[in-house]
Design an enzyme around this catalytic site. Structure first.
Site, PDB file in Angstrom:
ATOM      1  N   LYS A  13      -2.761  11.336 -10.235  1.00 59.79           N
ATOM      2  CA  LYS A  13      -2.164  10.381 -11.186  1.00 59.79           C
ATOM      3  C   LYS A  13      -0.846  10.930 -11.746  1.00 59.79           C
ATOM      4  O   LYS A  13       0.146  10.227 -11.804  1.00 59.79           O
ATOM      5  CB  LYS A  13      -3.085  10.142 -12.403  1.00 59.79           C
ATOM      6  CG  LYS A  13      -4.472   9.676 -12.090  1.00 59.79           C
ATOM      7  CD  LYS A  13      -5.268   9.458 -13.361  1.00 59.79           C
ATOM      8  CE  LYS A  13      -5.573  10.735 -14.132  1.00 59.79           C
ATOM      9  NZ  LYS A  13      -6.432  11.700 -13.436  1.00 59.79           N
ATOM     10  N   ARG A  88      -9.088   6.249 -21.277  1.00 58.99           N
ATOM     11  CA  ARG A  88     -10.120   6.958 -20.539  1.00 58.99           C
ATOM     12  C   ARG A  88     -11.500   6.469 -20.927  1.00 58.99           C
ATOM     13  O   ARG A  88     -12.501   6.949 -20.382  1.00 58.99           O
ATOM     14  CB  ARG A  88     -10.032   8.435 -20.885  1.00 58.99           C
ATOM     15  CG  ARG A  88      -9.500   9.279 -19.785  1.00 58.99           C
ATOM     16  CD  ARG A  88      -9.598  10.697 -20.306  1.00 58.99           C
ATOM     17  NE  ARG A  88      -9.541  11.654 -19.271  1.00 58.99           N
ATOM     18  CZ  ARG A  88      -8.424  12.173 -18.806  1.00 58.99           C
ATOM     19  NH1 ARG A  88      -7.272  11.782 -19.253  1.00 58.99           N
ATOM     20  NH2 ARG A  88      -8.473  13.089 -17.876  1.00 58.99           N
ATOM     21  N   ARG A 127      -3.932  23.978  -7.640  1.00 59.78           N
ATOM     22  CA  ARG A 127      -2.930  23.411  -8.548  1.00 59.78           C
ATOM     23  C   ARG A 127      -2.275  24.493  -9.401  1.00 59.78           C
ATOM     24  O   ARG A 127      -2.926  25.408  -9.888  1.00 59.78           O
ATOM     25  CB  ARG A 127      -3.574  22.382  -9.473  1.00 59.78           C
ATOM     26  CG  ARG A 127      -2.590  21.968 -10.572  1.00 59.78           C
ATOM     27  CD  ARG A 127      -2.876  20.691 -11.228  1.00 59.78           C
ATOM     28  NE  ARG A 127      -4.160  20.633 -11.881  1.00 59.78           N
ATOM     29  CZ  ARG A 127      -4.632  19.529 -12.447  1.00 59.78           C
ATOM     30  NH1 ARG A 127      -3.927  18.416 -12.379  1.00 59.78           N
ATOM     31  NH2 ARG A 127      -5.787  19.536 -13.029  1.00 59.78           N
ATOM     32  N   ARG A 160      -4.225  25.936 -14.982  1.00 62.96           N
ATOM     33  CA  ARG A 160      -4.723  25.330 -16.211  1.00 62.96           C
ATOM     34  C   ARG A 160      -6.104  25.868 -16.568  1.00 62.96           C
ATOM     35  O   ARG A 160      -6.934  26.095 -15.692  1.00 62.96           O
ATOM     36  CB  ARG A 160      -4.801  23.807 -16.033  1.00 62.96           C
ATOM     37  CG  ARG A 160      -3.526  23.114 -16.425  1.00 62.96           C
ATOM     38  CD  ARG A 160      -3.472  21.672 -16.067  1.00 62.96           C
ATOM     39  NE  ARG A 160      -4.649  20.890 -16.395  1.00 62.96           N
ATOM     40  CZ  ARG A 160      -4.731  19.579 -16.215  1.00 62.96           C
ATOM     41  NH1 ARG A 160      -3.698  18.915 -15.710  1.00 62.96           N
ATOM     42  NH2 ARG A 160      -5.823  18.915 -16.505  1.00 62.96           N
ATOM     43  N   ARG A 171     -15.669  17.750 -15.695  1.00 59.92           N
ATOM     44  CA  ARG A 171     -14.647  16.704 -15.858  1.00 59.92           C
ATOM     45  C   ARG A 171     -14.936  15.528 -14.928  1.00 59.92           C
ATOM     46  O   ARG A 171     -14.739  14.370 -15.301  1.00 59.92           O
ATOM     47  CB  ARG A 171     -13.263  17.284 -15.568  1.00 59.92           C
ATOM     48  CG  ARG A 171     -12.790  18.203 -16.680  1.00 59.92           C
ATOM     49  CD  ARG A 171     -11.618  19.044 -16.253  1.00 59.92           C
ATOM     50  NE  ARG A 171     -10.442  18.261 -15.948  1.00 59.92           N
ATOM     51  CZ  ARG A 171      -9.419  18.725 -15.253  1.00 59.92           C
ATOM     52  NH1 ARG A 171      -9.423  19.960 -14.790  1.00 59.92           N
ATOM     53  NH2 ARG A 171      -8.376  17.962 -15.031  1.00 59.92           N
TER      54      ARG A 171
HETATM   55  P1  AP5 Z   1      -2.284  15.859 -10.286  1.00 61.27           P
HETATM   56  O1  AP5 Z   1      -1.154  14.915 -10.061  1.00 61.27           O
HETATM   57  O2  AP5 Z   1      -2.089  16.973 -11.235  1.00 61.27           O
HETATM   58  O3  AP5 Z   1      -3.615  15.034 -10.615  1.00 61.27           O
HETATM   59  P2  AP5 Z   1      -4.048  14.252 -11.909  1.00 61.27           P
HETATM   60  O4  AP5 Z   1      -4.804  13.078 -11.454  1.00 61.27           O
HETATM   61  O5  AP5 Z   1      -2.879  14.025 -12.819  1.00 61.27           O
HETATM   62  O6  AP5 Z   1      -5.028  15.344 -12.490  1.00 61.27           O
HETATM   63  P3  AP5 Z   1      -5.294  15.867 -13.937  1.00 61.27           P
HETATM   64  O7  AP5 Z   1      -6.255  17.008 -13.773  1.00 61.27           O
HETATM   65  O8  AP5 Z   1      -4.015  16.173 -14.677  1.00 61.27           O
HETATM   66  O9  AP5 Z   1      -5.993  14.680 -14.555  1.00 61.27           O
HETATM   67  P4  AP5 Z   1      -7.002  14.740 -15.645  1.00 61.27           P
HETATM   68  O10 AP5 Z   1      -7.135  13.298 -15.793  1.00 61.27           O
HETATM   69  O11 AP5 Z   1      -8.257  15.450 -15.515  1.00 61.27           O
HETATM   70  O12 AP5 Z   1      -6.249  15.647 -16.720  1.00 61.27           O
HETATM   71  P5  AP5 Z   1      -5.429  15.279 -18.021  1.00 61.27           P
HETATM   72  O13 AP5 Z   1      -4.321  16.209 -18.132  1.00 61.27           O
HETATM   73  O14 AP5 Z   1      -5.174  13.813 -18.112  1.00 61.27           O
HETATM   74  O15 AP5 Z   1      -2.722  16.428  -8.852  1.00 61.27           O
HETATM   75  C1  AP5 Z   1      -3.755  17.394  -8.726  1.00 61.27           C
HETATM   76  C2  AP5 Z   1      -3.354  18.460  -7.685  1.00 61.27           C
HETATM   77  O16 AP5 Z   1      -3.279  17.848  -6.392  1.00 61.27           O
HETATM   78  C3  AP5 Z   1      -1.978  19.063  -7.937  1.00 61.27           C
HETATM   79  O17 AP5 Z   1      -1.977  20.394  -7.532  1.00 61.27           O
HETATM   80  C4  AP5 Z   1      -1.046  18.228  -7.050  1.00 61.27           C
HETATM   81  O18 AP5 Z   1       0.092  18.947  -6.681  1.00 61.27           O
HETATM   82  C5  AP5 Z   1      -1.953  17.922  -5.867  1.00 61.27           C
HETATM   83  N1  AP5 Z   1      -1.703  16.600  -5.269  1.00 61.27           N
HETATM   84  C6  AP5 Z   1      -1.372  15.440  -5.918  1.00 61.27           C
HETATM   85  N2  AP5 Z   1      -1.263  14.424  -5.034  1.00 61.27           N
HETATM   86  C7  AP5 Z   1      -1.558  14.962  -3.813  1.00 61.27           C
HETATM   87  C8  AP5 Z   1      -1.634  14.407  -2.493  1.00 61.27           C
HETATM   88  N3  AP5 Z   1      -1.406  13.096  -2.262  1.00 61.27           N
HETATM   89  N4  AP5 Z   1      -1.982  15.234  -1.486  1.00 61.27           N
HETATM   90  C9  AP5 Z   1      -2.247  16.546  -1.717  1.00 61.27           C
HETATM   91  N5  AP5 Z   1      -2.178  17.128  -2.934  1.00 61.27           N
HETATM   92  C10 AP5 Z   1      -1.844  16.334  -3.971  1.00 61.27           C
HETATM   93  O19 AP5 Z   1      -6.568  15.599 -19.125  1.00 61.27           O
HETATM   94  C11 AP5 Z   1      -7.029  16.912 -19.358  1.00 61.27           C
HETATM   95  C12 AP5 Z   1      -8.029  16.885 -20.495  1.00 61.27           C
HETATM   96  O20 AP5 Z   1      -7.385  16.404 -21.699  1.00 61.27           O
HETATM   97  C13 AP5 Z   1      -9.249  15.952 -20.304  1.00 61.27           C
HETATM   98  O21 AP5 Z   1     -10.281  16.573 -19.567  1.00 61.27           O
HETATM   99  C14 AP5 Z   1      -9.622  15.637 -21.758  1.00 61.27           C
HETATM  100  O22 AP5 Z   1     -10.345  16.699 -22.311  1.00 61.27           O
HETATM  101  C15 AP5 Z   1      -8.259  15.562 -22.450  1.00 61.27           C
HETATM  102  N6  AP5 Z   1      -7.723  14.188 -22.449  1.00 61.27           N
HETATM  103  C16 AP5 Z   1      -6.571  13.755 -21.859  1.00 61.27           C
HETATM  104  N7  AP5 Z   1      -6.389  12.436 -22.057  1.00 61.27           N
HETATM  105  C17 AP5 Z   1      -7.452  12.014 -22.787  1.00 61.27           C
HETATM  106  C18 AP5 Z   1      -7.865  10.765 -23.290  1.00 61.27           C
HETATM  107  N8  AP5 Z   1      -7.146   9.651 -23.054  1.00 61.27           N
HETATM  108  N9  AP5 Z   1      -9.023  10.676 -23.999  1.00 61.27           N
HETATM  109  C19 AP5 Z   1      -9.746  11.797 -24.247  1.00 61.27           C
HETATM  110  N10 AP5 Z   1      -9.438  13.027 -23.773  1.00 61.27           N
HETATM  111  C20 AP5 Z   1      -8.301  13.134 -23.061  1.00 61.27           C
END
Ligand code: AP5
Length: 213
Positions: A13, A88, A127, A160, A171
C-alpha cells in the site's frame, strides 16, 4: 480525488501510495508513518502508540481518528489525498465519512492491494524503511541505490520494530479480524476495486492507474 488504499500489512500500500502521490500531485497520508515519526521524536502520542504497534495491535480508534482528521484538514489536502493505513476499522471509516458528509464529499476510490499471507511474511523480512521521509525499500525487489541509505533524503534505513516475524503474524491476524470488513463497507458504497499485489511494483501501479483513469 480521495483514495483509500486497503490491503494487508506489507501488501505494498505504502509503495503504491507514494507513486500515486507523485503522479497525481496529492499528499500521501500514512497513519503508520505519522505514528513512527512521533515515536522517533519521543512525543506523548508516540509513547502511547508504541505499545500497540510493537504488539501488532491497532492504536485505539479515538486517538487515530483525531490524528487523521486533523491531518486532512490541512490546506494541502484541499484537492484530495491518498490514505494509506486509514481507515483500518469500520468505526474509523464511519468517522471519516461523517466528516466528509459535512463537506458534501466522499471517498472516490478504495483500492485493495491483494497479496496472500505467505508472500507477506517474505516481503516483511526484506523490508528496510526510512523513518525520516517514509520511503520504503526491499533488499531484493526494490533496493536503495546505496546500501542502507535512503535514496530520497540520505537518512539511514532501518528494520521496523514491528517487522519481526512474530509481530507480523499478529498484524496479519489483526488485519483479517478488524480491517478486512472494510471490503464490504466500500463495496456497498460502489467505490471498491481490487488489484493483484503479487505482480511487480510497476505492473501493480499500472493496474491502479487504469482504475483511476
Ligand atoms: P510496503 O509498501 O511497505 O507495504 P504496506 O502495505 O505499506 O505495509 P505496512 O507494513 O507499512 O502496512 P501496515 O498496514 O501494516 O503498516 P502501517 O505503517 O500502516 O511494502 C512492503 C515491502 O514489500 C517493502 O519492503 C516493499 O519494498 C516491498 N514491496 C512492495 N510492493 C512490492 C511488489 N509489488 N513486489 C515486491 N515487493 C514489494 O501501520 C503500522 C502500525 O501502526 C499498525 O500495526 C498499527 O499498530 C498502527 N496503525 C497505523 N494506522 C492505524 C490505524 N488507522 N488505526 C490503528 N492503528 C494504526
Amino acid at each position: 480525488m480521495k483514495i483509500v488504499m486497503l490491503g494487508a500489512p506489507g501488501a505494498g500500500k505504502g509503495t503504491q501510495a507514494e507513486k500515486l502521490a507523485s503522479k497525481y500531485g496529492l499528499p500521501h497520508v500514512s497513519t503508520g508513518d505519522i505514528f513512527r515519526k512521533n515515536i522517533k521524536e519521543g512525543t506523548e502520542l508516540g509513547k502511547e502508540a508504541k505499545g500497540y504497534m510493537d504488539a501488532g495491535a491497532l492504536v485505539p480508534d479515538e486517538l487515530t481518528v483525531r490524528l487523521l482528521l486533523d491531518r486532512v484538514s490541512n490546506d494541502d489536502c484541499d484537492l484530495g489525498y491518498i490514505l494509506d493505513g486509514f481507515p483500518r476499522t469500520i468505526p474509523q471509516a464511519e468517522a471519516l465519512d461523517r466528516e466528509l458528509a459535512k463537506l458534501e464529499e466522499k471517498i472516490d476510490f478504495a483500492i485493495n492491494v491483494e497479496v496472500p499471507d505467505d508472500n507477506i511474511i517474505e516481503r516483511m523480512s526484506g523490508r528496510r524503511a526510512c523513518l525520516k521521509c517514509g520511503a520504503t525499500y526491499h533488499l531484493q525487489y526494490i533496493p536503495p541505490k546505496k546500501e542502507g541509505i535512503c535514496d530520497e533524503c540520505g537518512s539511514e534505513l532501518v528494520i521496523r520494530d514491528d517487522d519481526k516475524p512474530e509481530t507480523v503474524k499478529n498484524r496479519l491476524a489483526t488485519y483479517h479480524e478488524q480491517t478486512q470488513p472494510l471490503v464490504d463497507y466500500y463495496k456497498k458504497q460502489g467505490v471498491y476495486h481490487e488489484v493483484d499485489g503479487t505482480k511487480d511494483v510497476d505492473s501493480v501501479f499500472d493496474s491502479i492507474r487504469d482504475i483511476l483513469e
